[in-house]
Design an enzyme around this catalytic site. Structure first.
Site, mmCIF file in Angstrom:
data_model
loop_
_atom_site.group_PDB
_atom_site.id
_atom_site.type_symbol
_atom_site.label_atom_id
_atom_site.label_comp_id
_atom_site.label_asym_id
_atom_site.label_seq_id
_atom_site.Cartn_x
_atom_site.Cartn_y
_atom_site.Cartn_z
ATOM 1 N N HIS A 267 0.846 -1.208 0.000
ATOM 2 C CA HIS A 267 0.000 0.000 0.000
ATOM 3 C C HIS A 267 0.877 1.253 0.000
ATOM 4 O O HIS A 267 0.642 2.191 -0.772
ATOM 5 C CB HIS A 267 -0.902 0.018 1.234
ATOM 6 C CG HIS A 267 -1.991 -0.995 1.214
ATOM 7 N ND1 HIS A 267 -3.327 -0.656 1.286
ATOM 8 C CD2 HIS A 267 -1.969 -2.348 1.134
ATOM 9 C CE1 HIS A 267 -4.063 -1.750 1.259
ATOM 10 N NE2 HIS A 267 -3.256 -2.791 1.173
ATOM 11 N N ASP B 27 -5.812 5.983 2.527
ATOM 12 C CA ASP B 27 -5.822 4.616 2.017
ATOM 13 C C ASP B 27 -7.182 3.972 2.260
ATOM 14 O O ASP B 27 -7.912 4.350 3.179
ATOM 15 C CB ASP B 27 -4.724 3.810 2.716
ATOM 16 C CG ASP B 27 -4.599 2.392 2.184
ATOM 17 O OD1 ASP B 27 -3.852 2.193 1.207
ATOM 18 O OD2 ASP B 27 -5.273 1.480 2.727
#
Length: 463
Positions: free
Chosen positions: A16, A115
Site C-alpha cells: 500500500h 488509504d
C-alpha cells in the site's frame, strides 16, 4: 494559480505504502503549485521493509522535490481500531502544518487522500473542513467486488463464508464473467471482513477514489461505477534500482541468456512453499527444459511478521543433485530485484502470485504471467488476468497457501510451457497492453487526463 496542500495517509504495509507515495510524486509532477505531506501511521508490527523504504525516501526527498514531506507519527498497537487511535496524532500533525504555513504565500490545505483501510481519518478531514479522497492500491475490478459484497451484505445479509467451498458464481458488476465464489479474497472470508466492510461503507463520503489502474486495461470495470467517482491514474509503479547493485550476480547471469528465454518465478514478500511443493516446482522446471530464474524463499522469517527470507542453503529443500543438473540452465536465488529482473530482455515469462503491483509491473515490461495466487486478493486478480482480460495463463487459480494442497509437477510444467509459447496470442496481447500502459501516463493519455481532472477538482475546492 492557488497553492494547495494535500495530506496523504497510507496504510503501513509495503504494498500500500509504496504505491501511495509514488502516486503523490506523480501528482506533484502534474502541478507545480501542489505540495503533499505523507503521514506514516506506525504500529508495533510494521515490517522492516516499510522502515527501510521510508528512510530511503526521506534521504532522497531533497532530490525528489521540496514539495513532498514524509512525517512519522507516534507508534501504536496493532489491531482493528489502530487507525481510530491514530486520529489525534494525525490532527496534531496537520495542525502543525497549517499553523507553520499560515502566511498568504503558503499552500492552503485542500484535502486528505486516505488509504482504503484508513477511512476513520475522514473524520479528521471533516474537522478541518476539507474533502477526502480514497487511494485504492488494487484493481478497479476488485474495488467493484468490495462495493458489491458490501452492498449485498448490508441489503440482503449476505455471508461470504456460505460460499467458501461452493461452486456458486456471483454477478459482480465490475466483471464481464460470473465470478466463482471460491476465489473470494481471503480478507472477505476472515475475521477481517467487518473491518473491511466498515471501511468500504465510508467510500461514498469522499469526493472520489484514486485507483491504481488505467482505462485501457479495465474499461469495463471502470465504466461499471455509476455512483462512485473513480479516477484511474495508474499504472503507479516503483521502478527504482533498489537492490540491483547488491544483486549484480543475477543481472550478469541474465545478460548471458538469449532474449525472452528465461522464466522468472517470484512470489512476493510473503510467498513461500513447503518442501514437498518446492520439489514439485523443481521437477516441473527440470522437465520443461526452459531456462529459469527462481526466487526461492522460506517462511516464516524469524522475528519478522508476515515475511519471508532467504535460505542459508537452498539445497536442503531442493531435490538431490538439482542444482548440479540445472547449472547451465537455471539459477536459484534468494530475494530478487523484481522490477529490474522483469525489465531485462532475457525474461520471457513470469510465474507470479498475482499481487496487483506485480501484475502492473509485468504488463509495463510486456512479460506474460502464469498465475499462481497465494493470499490476499490474489485469487481474484488471477481470475481477472486469466478469464477476464486474457493476459495470463493458469497454474492454479484457486490455490491458497494455507490450504495444504500440493500442485503437482505436471500441472506446473503445463503452465510454464503455455507461458513460454513464443507466438502465443497472450504474449501479443501483453505486448500491446504494455504499450497502452505507457501511453496512459503520457500527455494526452487516459491516466494523464484523470490526474489533471483530479487536481483541477482539488484546486477548485479551495475557498
Amino acid at each position: 494559480m492557488k497553492k494547495a496542500q494535500l495530506v496523504f495517509i497510507p496504510w503501513p504495509d509495503i504494498g500500500h505504502l509504496v504505491s501511495e507515495v509514488e502516486a503523490a510524486k506523480l501528482l506533484l509532477t502534474h502541478h507545480q503549485q501542489l505540495s503533499i505531506t505523507v503521514l506514516i501511521l506506525n504500529h508495533s508490527s510494521v515490517n522492516p521493509k516499510v522502515h527501510n523504504y521510508i528512510e530511503s525516501q526521506q534521504a532522497s526527498l531533497s532530490t525528489i522535490s521540496n514539495r513532498l514531506r514524509i512525517i512519522d507519527l507516534p507508534k501504536g498497537e496493532t489491531d482493528f481500531s489502530f487507525v481510530e487511535r491514530q486520529k489525534p496524532h494525525v490532527k496534531e500533525a496537520v495542525l502543525k502544518i497549517t499553523q507553520s504555513e499560515s502566511n498568504i504565500e503558503s499552500p492552503q490545505l485542500a484535502g486528505f487522500v486516505v488509504d482504503m483501510l484508513c477511512t476513520p481519518i475522514i473524520d479528521v478531514a471533516n474537522e478541518f473542513g476539507v474533502p477526502s479522497y480514497i487511494f485504492f492500491p488494487s484493481s478497479a475490478a476488485s474495488l467493484g467486488l468490495l462495493h458489491y459484497v458490501q452492498k449485498i451484505h448490508d441489503e440482503e445479509k449476505f455471508d461470504p463464508n456460505e460460499f467458501k467451498d461452493s461452486d456458486a458464481t456471483l454477478p459482480v458488476p465490475s466483471l464481464v464473467n460470473p465470478f466463482p465464489a471460491k476465489l473470494m479474497p481471503f480478507a472477505i472470508l476472515s475475521r477481517e471482513f467487518p473491518f473491511l466492510l466498515n471501511n468500504a461503507r465510508r467510500f461514498r463520503e469522499t469526493k472520489g477514489i484514486m485507483v491504481n489502474t488505467f482505462l485501457e486495461l479495465e474499461s469495463h470495470a471502470i465504466e461499471s461505477f455509476k455512483m462512485l467517482p473513480v479516477y484511474p491514474v495508474g499504472p503507479i509503479l516503483h521502478l527504482g534500482s533498489d537492490g540491483t547493485n547488491a544483486h549484480q550476480e543475477i543481472m550478469q547471469w541474465l545478460d548471458d541468456q538469449p532474449p525472452s528465454s528465461v522464466v522468472f518465478l517470484c512470489f512476493g514478500s510473503m510467498g513461500s512453499f513447503g518442501e514437498d511443493q518446492v520439489k514439485e516446482i523443481a521437477c516441473a522446471l527440470e522437465h520443461s527444459g526452459h531456462r529459469f530464474l527462481w526466487s526461492l524463499r522460506r517462511s516464516p522469517c524469524p522475528g519478522i511478521l508476515a515475511s519471508t527470507c532467504d535460505y542459508e542453503d537452498p539445497q536442503e529443500v531442493l531435490p538431490e543433485g538439482f542444482l548440479d543438473r540445472m547449472a547451465g540452465v537455471g539459477k536459484v536465488t534468494g530475494w530478487s530485484p523484481q522490477a529490474a529482473v522483469l525489465a531485462h530482455p532475457a525474461i520471457g515469462g513470469f510465474v507470479s502470485h498475482c499481487g496487483w503491483n506485480s501484475v502492473l509491473e509485468s504488463i509495463w515490461f510486456g512479460v506474460p504471467i502464469a498465475a499462481w495466487p497465494m493470499y490476499g486478493e490474489q485469487q481474484f486478480n488471477a481470475f481477472e488476468m486469466v478469464m477476464e482480460l486474457g493476459l495470463a495463463v493458469e497454474i492454479k487459480m484457486d490455490y491458497r497457501n494455507e490450504s495444504g494442497i500440493i500442485v503437482n509437477c505436471d500441472e506446473i510444467e503445463r503452465g510454464i510451457r503455455g507461458l513460454m509459447e513464443h507466438d502465443s496470442e497472450k504474449r501479443k496481447k501483453v505486448k500491446e497492453m504494455s504499450e497502452k500502459s505507457r501511453m496512459a501516463l503520457m500527455d494526452g493519455g487516459s491516466s494523464y487526463f484523470y490526474l489533471d481532472g483530479l487536481i483541477k477538482e482539488v484546486i477548485d475546492n479551495l475557498a
